[in-house]
Design an enzyme around this catalytic site. Sequence first.
Site: not given
Ligand code: NAD
Ligand code: UGA
Length: 463
Positions: A222, A224, A268, A270, A273-274, A277, A347
């Site tokens: 959280l 980071a 950067k 922008s 951010f979206g 997470c 998202r």
């Molecule tokens: P996601 O929604 O893409 O995938 C989650 C999957 O889990 C879905 O396909 C869903 O159908 C499945 N699921 C839910 N409940 C279930 C169950 N009981 N049994 C079997 N399948 C089940 O989510 P994500 O982006 O992969 O994120 C997963 C976790 O990782 C989150 O906690 C997120 O915060 C974390 N995370 C995401 C990113 C990222 O870049 N997306 C990066 C780091 C950490």
């Molecule tokens: C972010 C973190 O970088 C990962 O380390 C982490 O694992 C992940 O969240 C997560 O927990 O889901 P992500 O959201 O995939 O990764 O992408 P980023 O590159 O971090 O960008 C996030 C948002 O910030 C984007 O909308 C991007 O356009 C924006 N951003 C990023 C800026 O507007 N300016 C910047 O300088 C960097």
Amino acid sequence: MKITNICCIGAGYVGGPTMAVIAQKNPNIKVTVVDLNEARIAAWNHDDLEQLPIYEPGLDAVVAEARNRNLFFSTDVDGAIEAAEMVFISVNTPTKTYGKGKGMAADLKYIELCARQIARVATTDKIIVEKSTLPVRTAQAIKSILDNTGNGVKYQILSNPEFLAEGTAVQDLMAPDRVLIGGEQTEEGLKAIQALVDVYSTWVPDENILTTNLWSSELSKLTANAFLAQRVSSINALSELCEVTGADVNEVANAIGKDSRIGPKFLKASVGFGGSCFQKDILNLVYISKSYGLNEVADYWEQVIIMNDYQKHRFASKIIQTLYNTISGKKIAFLGWAFKKDTNDTRESAAIYVADQLIDEQATIAVYDPKVTAQQMESDLNYLGTRAEEENERFLMSIKDPYEACKDAHAIAVLTEWDEFKTYDWQKIYDNMLKPAFVFDGRGILDHQKLETIGFQVYVIGK
Ligand code: NAD
Ligand code: UGA
């Protein structure tokens, strides 16, 4: 303990790519990724690698190598849990939309369901790995569910948060800055930690694998994300100050980034951010802080979100104001809908909120994004619940050709930093637009001088 069979619950943006790389690097471990979503699993198993459910550069090659060798995608959750020595939980942990903590706390119902399913199915000892991002101390709840089955099965819980960023997931997994593993500091806990270290050490150098106690690991994830998002909000806050003072945010970012204590990355400016997470994790941090009565800590981090919302709103307002405060019936082209380049993930993308505000003023939005489907765009907008779905359908259209999207538009807004936008024939685009032709570069990626020479009126964030 040597791991030979891994199950991962959740075949999403994290579970899919992470397990594909673990399987590729450990041909002797059988890795089964399971999900309740049948369509998603079918897509992971599709012969045509273009049909994988997630677009990530380089992912198709990793999947092609490992799939059906030692990497499997399945909907048989029970079977995969039972067969595994190590079970990763990689399900979604969205912000709660109901009840206590609504709009702030993480919704842990999917995590709890996994824990209960494991408790119900398992007949042999297992290491459970939290891969999802979780509030600090979640392992305690998982442990309490697992330790109360009365069937004698023993569990160790590890926290192994994922730091990959979308668009660079494969690269980040192949050469992570660090792998973090938290576990109980008991003999059994340390053994479990070592078992997971061994999985990663087939390709990650030892010095990049950090081991900690459980709570440090959970909280580090959280933290980071909060620090990263805070940098974006900080530079975005400065971008407005640049606009009113004549400073240039890129020059300021470059100047401060040369300070080795600050560093050049993630500065950067922008449109905001979206991504799934940053917002959810900061809200979660705010909620946890409040629940411990740490109101100043909560307020400090909440400001990162407030600034981000403001930046999206400010960009949309700038468009409206520049177009003579009336955009009703005007066509505005959006280049990009994804929350960042090289992903089809939308998202929390800034584009959704900017579109919503412009549609409130009855503008027509024509979107071109190289990877996002029309259906996804519609559902993103509908999810906000601002107006009837038929109305959204009337005001938002997805166009498959960028030149067509920009044709007869009053303005173009760049919402995602896709590289291809830089290579377009901007003279041709200009010729086909209504005049004066405006460009609002929300990502600061275009050649603004060139655009002005062509005749565009250009607004860039932070200039
Ligand atoms: P996601 O929604 O893409 O995938 C989650 C999957 O889990 C879905 O396909 C869903 O159908 C499945 N699921 C839910 N409940 C279930 C169950 N009981 N049994 C079997 N399948 C089940 O989510 P994500 O982006 O992969 O994120 C997963 C976790 O990782 C989150 O906690 C997120 O915060 C974390 N995370 C995401 C990113 C990222 O870049 N997306 C990066 C780091 C950490
Ligand atoms: C972010 C973190 O970088 C990962 O380390 C982490 O694992 C992940 O969240 C997560 O927990 O889901 P992500 O959201 O995939 O990764 O992408 P980023 O590159 O971090 O960008 C996030 C948002 O910030 C984007 O909308 C991007 O356009 C924006 N951003 C990023 C800026 O507007 N300016 C910047 O300088 C960097």
